[in-house]
Design an enzyme around this catalytic site. Structure first.
Site, mmCIF file in Angstrom:
data_model
loop_
_atom_site.group_PDB
_atom_site.id
_atom_site.type_symbol
_atom_site.label_atom_id
_atom_site.label_comp_id
_atom_site.label_asym_id
_atom_site.label_seq_id
_atom_site.Cartn_x
_atom_site.Cartn_y
_atom_site.Cartn_z
ATOM 1 C CB SER A 1 58.467 41.299 55.231
ATOM 2 O OG SER A 1 58.604 40.574 56.440
ATOM 3 C CE1 TYR A 2 61.835 33.407 55.200
ATOM 4 C CE2 TYR A 2 59.835 32.344 54.403
ATOM 5 C CZ TYR A 2 61.184 32.296 54.709
ATOM 6 O OH TYR A 2 61.885 31.126 54.510
ATOM 7 C CB THR A 3 55.144 35.745 51.670
ATOM 8 O OG1 THR A 3 54.810 34.892 52.770
ATOM 9 C CG2 THR A 3 54.491 35.213 50.408
ATOM 10 C CB SER B 1 61.976 38.413 50.930
ATOM 11 O OG SER B 1 61.767 37.304 51.795
ATOM 12 C CE LYS B 2 63.597 32.898 52.075
ATOM 13 N NZ LYS B 2 65.012 32.524 51.841
#
Length: 254
Positions: free
Chosen positions: A158-160, A162-163
């Site tokens: 999810s972080y990847t 989003s970024k």
């Protein structure tokens, strides 16, 4: 008019995630160049706490705001409050969160919250403050991206996502708003020595492996990101649009 390309005197900067770490370093660098600050964080003290005191010691004003970027009503109230106090010259969309779990165990709740904070709220803030900047014919918007805007990482889907989304959003907004005098860019920090990365710094094996990959041979400092933010917020970057600028000691080039 100042001949200093990096002079931000008289400008008003909104910085999310301003209370500590990279956000605080950006706030202090912008204030040191003359900007007045609206600092936002989910745990921001009413008087701005340590970061507020630091800005005031530099002779600039600091307005502290609590905002929960996972709550769209809170984001809307934040925008209304800030716009009610006057125009914004600089927006630094820095706040973010990370959820760690292997992809097969990554919950829907974790995915939704990370994307809401790291991407959706960032778009809403850029849209709201960007509208005023487009009307004014000038403004600077800076996102905090990540090395995972370029790489996949492990156990942080999810972080990847989003970024990586922020990198695309930076380019998309720049395409639309550059003709109106609004610069939209992003900073992609490498391994920065903050409290968030303290466990990595304290782990001899992980720290050694990280340092072996960094050509500069050291962890980044908050000031490395703060100086980059001043550049992207200032007249020195007036012809820089849609760039995701790594500040990583050479990590990506290795």
């Amino acid at each position: 008019m100042s001949t200093n390309l990096f002079d931000l005197t008289g400008q008003r900067a909104v910085v999310t995630g301003a209370r500590r770490g990279i956000g605080r370093a950006i706030v202090e660098a912008l204030a040191g160049s003359g900007a007045d600050i609206v600092g936002a964080s989910a745990q921001m003290e009413p008087d701005g706490g340590a970061v507020g005191a630091s800005v005031r010691s530099l002779g600039r004003t600091f307005t502290a705001v609590q905002v929960d970027l996972a709550d769209r009503a809170s984001v809307g109230g934040f925008v209304e409050q800030v716009q009610g106090d006057g125009p914004v010259d600089i927006l630094v969309n820095n706040a973010g969160m990370i959820g760690r779990a292997p992809s097969l165990e990554h919950s829907e709740q974790m995915w939704d919250e990370v994307l809401e904070v790291n991407l959706t709220s960032q778009f809403h803030l850029a849209q709201a403050f960007g509208a005023q900047m487009v009307d004014a014919g000038r403004g600077k918007i800076i996102f905090t991206a990540s090395l995972l805007s370029f790489q996949g990482g492990l156990n942080v889907p999810s972080y990847t996502a989003s970024k990586s989304g922020l990198a695309g959003l930076t380019k998309a907004l720049a395409n639309e708003w550059a003709p109106h005098g609004v610069n939209v860019n992003a900073i992609a920090p490498g391994y920065i020595a903050t409290d968030n990365t303290q466990p990595l710094q304290d782990d001899p094996d992980r720290s050694r492996a990280i340092l072996e990959r960094i050509p500069a041979g050291r962890w980044g400092q908050g000031g490395d990101i703060g100086g980059t933010a001043v550049f992207l917020a200032s007249a020195a970057s007036d012809y820089v649009h849609g760039t995701v600028l790594p500040v990583d000691g050479g990590w990506l080039g290795r």
